[in-house]
Write a protein that holds these residues in place. Structure first.
Motif, PDB file in Angstrom:
ATOM      1  N   THR A 185       0.851  -1.185   0.000  1.00 41.17           N
ATOM      2  CA  THR A 185       0.000   0.000   0.000  1.00 41.17           C
ATOM      3  C   THR A 185       0.890   1.239   0.000  1.00 41.17           C
ATOM      4  N   MET A 210       0.398   4.872   1.006  1.00 40.33           N
ATOM      5  CA  MET A 210      -0.426   5.888   1.657  1.00 40.33           C
ATOM      6  C   MET A 210       0.244   7.249   1.491  1.00 40.33           C
ATOM      7  N   ARG A 211      -0.554   8.298   1.440  1.00 40.05           N
ATOM      8  CA  ARG A 211      -0.014   9.646   1.297  1.00 40.05           C
ATOM      9  C   ARG A 211      -0.883  10.630   2.058  1.00 40.05           C
ATOM     10  N   THR A 266      -5.949   9.885  -2.480  1.00 34.67           N
ATOM     11  CA  THR A 266      -6.368   8.542  -2.097  1.00 34.67           C
ATOM     12  C   THR A 266      -5.172   7.588  -2.078  1.00 34.67           C
ATOM     13  N   PRO A 267      -5.227   6.542  -1.276  1.00 26.20           N
ATOM     14  CA  PRO A 267      -4.133   5.559  -1.243  1.00 26.20           C
ATOM     15  C   PRO A 267      -4.025   4.818  -2.576  1.00 26.20           C
ATOM     16  N   GLU A 273     -11.370   0.059  -0.512  1.00 26.12           N
ATOM     17  CA  GLU A 273     -11.764   0.016   0.900  1.00 26.12           C
ATOM     18  C   GLU A 273     -12.766  -1.108   1.137  1.00 26.12           C
TER      19      GLU A 273
END
Length: 331
Positions: free
Chosen positions: A54, A56-57, A61-62, A117
């Motif tokens: 993954t 993430m930031r 959005t991831p 999600e």
């Protein structure tokens, strides 16, 4: 661009390789985001080659980076192409979707997609949900597959099922299975009789997922998302259904509630609430029996002794197979 690593304990891999993938993606897409990277998945069988991360930031959005480092591997090139091809077919739908393709590496050994999600269908069933919740899981699985199988016009094909007999016999003859030889032999004979009764049967051949198990459908809020299309191909529609329904063995069932396919009748009924394409019911039952028997024989003595999960799975399969083969093929 900054990279922050938040690794799971089991994730042992070449960090420099993953870093180079993220760098390539960032340069190609012009992003300067700071990425927080964690290992989401590592293949049990190809752990040194196939992993998912993954990205993430802080803003935006991831994302998900999928990696396959096997020499001359083309799986991810194929999957990325399939995702792009299927995109318009799913674009106008609100209840069914798939991973959004974002970037394919120049050499095809990794790609980046949108993050989905939700929980997988398998996680829902394995968590011990009640009958009503399990029914809704299978309803949503049927709904998603119904849309995928509508992608191209179906063709009618004669069925050839001997591959199941051959695989079971090969596994049994290897001598490493924990299953009783006498039990396997008895089930094999019944399965052979089932196949003889279906020798002239036909089934719809459709564009199929190819690996539609419970871990490859994420159930989000109101939308079901399909993922992992590396095995997508044209094949008999019944096989995708079997791949999904087989996880039903992990949901508790009264013996009288299990049908001749070894699956709870409610689970099968709920799946077909939304899957409305024509399916040969005795053929599905036969294929389901064959799949459960393959899974049962695949569990080796060594794995049975080592894994409490596989001991549980073996017991559940043994029960479901006994209930299935005690009933006529047509129920």
């Amino acid at each position: 661009m900054d990279i922050v690593w938040t690794m799971l304990a089991f994730a042992d891999f070449d960090e420099s390789l993953v870093r180079s993938c993220v760098d390539e993606f960032a340069e190609a897409t012009g992003t300067n985001d700071e990425f927080f990277i964690s290992c989401l998945y590592r293949s049990a069988d190809f752990g040194n080659e196939r992993m998912v991360f993954t990205l993430m930031r802080p803003s935006g959005t991831p994302l998900v980076l999928k990696l396959d480092t096997a020499e001359n591997a083309t799986r991810l090139i194929k999957e990325f192409r399939v995702l792009k091809e299927l995109g318009p077919h799913f674009a106008k739908e609100t209840r069914v979707s798939l991973a959004q393709p974002v970037y394919l590496s120049e050499r095809g050994y990794f790609h980046v997609t949108g993050f989905l999600e939700g929980k997988t269908a398998k996680a829902k069933i394995y968590s011990g949900c009640d009958d009503l919740q399990a029914g809704q899981v299978y309803r949503r699985c049927g709904e998603w597959l119904n849309h995928l199988h509508a992608y191209k016009p179906p063709q009618s094909r004669k069925v050839h099922l001997n591959w199941m007999l051959e695989e079971i016999e090969t596994l049994a003859q290897a001598g490493s299975t924990q299953a009783s030889p006498a039990t396997v032999s008895a089930y094999l004979e019944k399965l052979r009789q089932d196949m003889q009764a279906l020798a002239e049967s036909s089934c719809r051949e459709v564009f199929s997922h190819g690996d539609f198990h419970g871990g490859n459908l994420i159930l989000g809020r109101g939308t079901s998302h399909g993922l992992d299309f590396t095995e997508a191909c044209t094949k008999l529609a019944v096989y995708d259904i079997v791949d999904m329904l087989k996880m039903d063995i992990f949901h508790p069932a009264n013996h009288e509630d299990v049908g001749p396919d070894g699956i709870r009748r409610q689970s099968r009924d709920m799946f077909f609430r939304q899957y409305n394409r024509e399916i040969n019911s005795p053929l599905l039952t036969c294929c389901m029996r064959g799949r459960l028997l393959i899974d049962y024989v695949k569990i080796s003595d060594e794995a049975f002794g080592r894994s409490s999960f596989l001991r549980k799975k073996s017991g559940l399969l043994e029960t479901r197979l006994s209930l299935a083969f005690s009933q006529p093929l047509d129920g």
